[in-house]
Write a protein that holds these residues in place. Sequence first.
Motif, PDB file in Angstrom:
ATOM      1  N   ARG B  69     -54.086  16.396   9.749  1.00 14.62           N
ATOM      2  CA  ARG B  69     -54.876  15.579   8.838  1.00 14.62           C
ATOM      3  C   ARG B  69     -55.652  16.458   7.850  1.00 14.62           C
ATOM      4  O   ARG B  69     -55.747  16.163   6.658  1.00 14.62           O
ATOM      5  CB  ARG B  69     -55.847  14.706   9.636  1.00 14.62           C
ATOM      6  N   ILE B  70     -56.206  17.563   8.356  1.00 17.70           N
ATOM      7  CA  ILE B  70     -56.973  18.447   7.493  1.00 17.70           C
ATOM      8  C   ILE B  70     -56.055  19.133   6.481  1.00 17.70           C
ATOM      9  O   ILE B  70     -56.353  19.190   5.285  1.00 17.70           O
ATOM     10  CB  ILE B  70     -57.747  19.490   8.335  1.00 17.70           C
ATOM     11  N   ARG B  71     -54.935  19.619   6.975  1.00 16.71           N
ATOM     12  CA  ARG B  71     -53.978  20.264   6.056  1.00 16.71           C
ATOM     13  C   ARG B  71     -53.578  19.280   4.951  1.00 16.71           C
ATOM     14  O   ARG B  71     -53.528  19.643   3.773  1.00 16.71           O
ATOM     15  CB  ARG B  71     -52.749  20.736   6.823  1.00 16.71           C
ATOM     16  N   ALA B  72     -53.297  18.044   5.334  1.00 19.79           N
ATOM     17  CA  ALA B  72     -52.890  17.045   4.338  1.00 19.79           C
ATOM     18  C   ALA B  72     -53.998  16.803   3.329  1.00 19.79           C
ATOM     19  O   ALA B  72     -53.766  16.768   2.113  1.00 19.79           O
ATOM     20  CB  ALA B  72     -52.518  15.738   5.045  1.00 19.79           C
ATOM     21  N   LYS B  73     -55.221  16.655   3.814  1.00 16.86           N
ATOM     22  CA  LYS B  73     -56.347  16.386   2.921  1.00 16.86           C
ATOM     23  C   LYS B  73     -56.547  17.501   1.904  1.00 16.86           C
ATOM     24  O   LYS B  73     -56.933  17.255   0.755  1.00 16.86           O
ATOM     25  CB  LYS B  73     -57.636  16.216   3.740  1.00 16.86           C
ATOM     26  N   LEU B  74     -56.313  18.731   2.343  1.00 19.00           N
ATOM     27  CA  LEU B  74     -56.552  19.868   1.447  1.00 19.00           C
ATOM     28  C   LEU B  74     -55.444  20.025   0.405  1.00 19.00           C
ATOM     29  O   LEU B  74     -55.552  20.862  -0.497  1.00 19.00           O
ATOM     30  CB  LEU B  74     -56.687  21.153   2.258  1.00 19.00           C
ATOM     31  N   HIS B  75     -54.372  19.256   0.540  1.00 24.38           N
ATOM     32  CA  HIS B  75     -53.277  19.406  -0.416  1.00 24.38           C
ATOM     33  C   HIS B  75     -52.994  18.139  -1.205  1.00 24.38           C
ATOM     34  O   HIS B  75     -52.017  18.075  -1.934  1.00 24.38           O
ATOM     35  CB  HIS B  75     -52.012  19.880   0.303  1.00 24.38           C
ATOM     36  N   THR B  76     -53.826  17.119  -1.055  1.00 25.09           N
ATOM     37  CA  THR B  76     -53.618  15.894  -1.841  1.00 25.09           C
ATOM     38  C   THR B  76     -54.051  16.113  -3.280  1.00 25.09           C
ATOM     39  O   THR B  76     -53.451  15.572  -4.204  1.00 25.09           O
ATOM     40  CB  THR B  76     -54.430  14.722  -1.261  1.00 25.09           C
ATOM     41  N   LYS B  81     -60.589  23.284  -5.293  1.00 26.95           N
ATOM     42  CA  LYS B  81     -62.038  23.120  -5.246  1.00 26.95           C
ATOM     43  C   LYS B  81     -62.395  21.652  -5.024  1.00 26.95           C
ATOM     44  O   LYS B  81     -63.254  21.325  -4.207  1.00 26.95           O
ATOM     45  CB  LYS B  81     -62.657  23.635  -6.561  1.00 26.95           C
ATOM     46  N   GLU B  82     -61.702  20.785  -5.761  1.00 25.33           N
ATOM     47  CA  GLU B  82     -61.964  19.349  -5.615  1.00 25.33           C
ATOM     48  C   GLU B  82     -61.535  18.850  -4.243  1.00 25.33           C
ATOM     49  O   GLU B  82     -62.184  17.992  -3.646  1.00 25.33           O
ATOM     50  CB  GLU B  82     -61.228  18.569  -6.710  1.00 25.33           C
ATOM     51  N   ALA B  83     -60.439  19.395  -3.742  1.00 22.51           N
ATOM     52  CA  ALA B  83     -59.948  18.969  -2.430  1.00 22.51           C
ATOM     53  C   ALA B  83     -60.953  19.324  -1.339  1.00 22.51           C
ATOM     54  O   ALA B  83     -61.249  18.504  -0.457  1.00 22.51           O
ATOM     55  CB  ALA B  83     -58.599  19.630  -2.146  1.00 22.51           C
ATOM     56  N   ILE B  84     -61.502  20.526  -1.424  1.00 26.16           N
ATOM     57  CA  ILE B  84     -62.480  20.951  -0.417  1.00 26.16           C
ATOM     58  C   ILE B  84     -63.773  20.141  -0.557  1.00 26.16           C
ATOM     59  O   ILE B  84     -64.374  19.733   0.434  1.00 26.16           O
ATOM     60  CB  ILE B  84     -62.751  22.465  -0.538  1.00 26.16           C
ATOM     61  N   ARG B  85     -64.141  19.895  -1.820  1.00 30.81           N
ATOM     62  CA  ARG B  85     -65.340  19.087  -2.045  1.00 30.81           C
ATOM     63  C   ARG B  85     -65.146  17.688  -1.452  1.00 30.81           C
ATOM     64  O   ARG B  85     -66.031  17.150  -0.782  1.00 30.81           O
ATOM     65  CB  ARG B  85     -65.633  18.985  -3.544  1.00 30.81           C
ATOM     66  N   ALA B  86     -63.977  17.103  -1.687  1.00 32.73           N
ATOM     67  CA  ALA B  86     -63.693  15.762  -1.165  1.00 32.73           C
ATOM     68  C   ALA B  86     -63.657  15.776   0.363  1.00 32.73           C
ATOM     69  O   ALA B  86     -64.120  14.837   1.027  1.00 32.73           O
ATOM     70  CB  ALA B  86     -62.361  15.261  -1.720  1.00 32.73           C
ATOM     71  N   PHE B  87     -63.120  16.852   0.898  1.00 36.50           N
ATOM     72  CA  PHE B  87     -63.039  16.958   2.359  1.00 36.50           C
ATOM     73  C   PHE B  87     -64.421  16.895   2.998  1.00 36.50           C
ATOM     74  O   PHE B  87     -64.675  16.095   3.914  1.00 36.50           O
ATOM     75  CB  PHE B  87     -62.334  18.256   2.755  1.00 36.50           C
ATOM     76  N   MET B 129     -59.544  28.737  14.972  1.00 35.67           N
ATOM     77  CA  MET B 129     -58.895  29.818  14.218  1.00 35.67           C
ATOM     78  C   MET B 129     -57.799  29.252  13.321  1.00 35.67           C
ATOM     79  O   MET B 129     -57.605  29.697  12.185  1.00 35.67           O
ATOM     80  CB  MET B 129     -58.309  30.854  15.181  1.00 35.67           C
ATOM     81  N   TYR B 130     -57.098  28.263  13.835  1.00 36.17           N
ATOM     82  CA  TYR B 130     -56.025  27.653  13.055  1.00 36.17           C
ATOM     83  C   TYR B 130     -56.594  26.894  11.859  1.00 36.17           C
ATOM     84  O   TYR B 130     -56.041  26.954  10.749  1.00 36.17           O
ATOM     85  CB  TYR B 130     -55.210  26.716  13.955  1.00 36.17           C
ATOM     86  N   LEU B 131     -57.709  26.219  12.069  1.00 34.57           N
ATOM     87  CA  LEU B 131     -58.348  25.536  10.948  1.00 34.57           C
ATOM     88  C   LEU B 131     -58.719  26.553   9.868  1.00 34.57           C
ATOM     89  O   LEU B 131     -58.568  26.294   8.664  1.00 34.57           O
ATOM     90  CB  LEU B 131     -59.607  24.787  11.415  1.00 34.57           C
ATOM     91  N   ALA B 132     -59.205  27.711  10.300  1.00 38.26           N
ATOM     92  CA  ALA B 132     -59.562  28.756   9.330  1.00 38.26           C
ATOM     93  C   ALA B 132     -58.328  29.176   8.537  1.00 38.26           C
ATOM     94  O   ALA B 132     -58.404  29.403   7.317  1.00 38.26           O
ATOM     95  CB  ALA B 132     -60.181  29.950  10.041  1.00 38.26           C
ATOM     96  N   VAL B 133     -57.194  29.257   9.201  1.00 38.56           N
ATOM     97  CA  VAL B 133     -55.960  29.625   8.499  1.00 38.56           C
ATOM     98  C   VAL B 133     -55.589  28.552   7.474  1.00 38.56           C
ATOM     99  O   VAL B 133     -55.163  28.864   6.357  1.00 38.56           O
ATOM    100  CB  VAL B 133     -54.809  29.831   9.515  1.00 38.56           C
ATOM    101  N   ILE B 134     -55.768  27.299   7.861  1.00 36.43           N
ATOM    102  CA  ILE B 134     -55.454  26.201   6.936  1.00 36.43           C
ATOM    103  C   ILE B 134     -56.343  26.285   5.691  1.00 36.43           C
ATOM    104  O   ILE B 134     -55.867  26.144   4.559  1.00 36.43           O
ATOM    105  CB  ILE B 134     -55.636  24.840   7.646  1.00 36.43           C
ATOM    106  N   PHE B 135     -57.622  26.514   5.904  1.00 35.24           N
ATOM    107  CA  PHE B 135     -58.535  26.668   4.758  1.00 35.24           C
ATOM    108  C   PHE B 135     -58.138  27.898   3.931  1.00 35.24           C
ATOM    109  O   PHE B 135     -58.165  27.867   2.699  1.00 35.24           O
ATOM    110  CB  PHE B 135     -59.979  26.797   5.236  1.00 35.24           C
TER     111      PHE B 135
END
Lengths: 193, 193
Positions: B69-76, B81-87, B129-135
């Motif tokens: 879900r996080i990976r998807a959100k960061l690539h919509t 910058k906007e994706a991270i802000r929206a997240f 750690m995996y979340l950090a890789v996704i970011f």
Amino acid sequence: MVRQREFDKEQALDEAMELFWKKGYEATSISDLTAAMGIQRPSLYAAFGGKEELFEAALRKYLNLHAARIRAKLHTNPSVKEAIRAFFGDLVEEGYRETPSKGCFCINTMVELAPHDEKFEILTREHEMYLAVIFQEAIRKGMKSGELAGSLDAKGLAQTLVVALIGLTVLLKSRPERSFADHSVGMVLSLLH
Amino acid sequence: MVRQREFDKEQALDEAMELFWKKGYEATSISDLTAAMGIQRPSLYAAFGGKEELFEAALRKYLNLHAARIRAKLHTNPSVKEAIRAFFGDLVEEGYRETPSKGCFCINTMVELAPHDEKFEILTREHEMYLAVIFQEAIRKGMKSGELAGSLDAKGLAQTLVVALIGLTVLLKSRPERSFADHSVGMVLSLLH
DNA sequence: AATAAAATATACCGATCAGTAAATTAAAAA
DNA sequence: TTTTTAATTTACTGATCGGTATATTTTATT
């Protein structure tokens, strides 16, 4: 007129605090508590009321000690920047030294009880807000002395430090590679520049 | 040759996941689980082994869904910058909308079980750690496209975002004033500049 | 239709839970 | 010294815990 208590109430409360801190509310039984506190079961109920009242008393004691300790740490060093750096450095250091990592009793309670018990939601919220005020005071002090830029948003910065403090404390429970914590601390501290 | 299961195993696991997520390990009883899953007690043990095995299965399912879900959100959003802000904006939004705030199942487990059970210490650490890789991937993408400065420390920044994510998620459980979360998000996002 | 294998349902297990009743002991006040 | 009050100790309560034995029901294979 009356028989006096054979145990020291504050000392017993300290033991309860340590145990609730380490194991949480649900996983700590009355038998665990009486063993750690060195008292009999009815003495616990007579002195503290019950499990939840004892937990609340232990948490309140922790919150007071915790806030005082943080305030003191932030004022030992004449340089606010150095004080904050040392604060987070020690936090990481202790997280890796202590095993298992008890973390922060307040944070543990925010996770375990705050969502389902308004009393603890309020108690923990007010503590975190108070911590933000403590950080804010330190930052303002640094701004007044000229060590920190006068253009900083002291309040927002302080709140961000609290968020980072919470995040680091929880993350350390999983014992990540050291650089994970160190890099994050460095990044957060860069907000002070 | 054999009688077939009358319930859907994945659906039952979903119910268990929701319950463990909401209440934690200790506070959730087998009776709570069978009621929520709509199955009888021996069916639970036959299908999932026991309370701890079921918890682990539920957590593993959550971790997979959460990372995806996080990976998807960061690539919509084409803008990183906007994706991270929206997240982070959505995170705060949901934290105030949902009541009570279940937070993150992984974080809840880091606090409740990781300190006393190496299996969960490892499981939760590897997830963070995996979340950090996704970011990090998202940040690198932004650096390649020129949206973000090439001088950024993608890894350290990603790890800092994870720390902020943890801190915010936990803080939201105490329902602080909205500005507390908003200011912190703004400060953390400023690290992307 | 008979058989075999597994899922179901009911009822139960000993252990532990939070909390307490009753009897004993200690100590201050009379 | 007697009385009174409360702290201690022991033992217990009903409820619930995680887990299971037993018997029944279902269904694919023979």
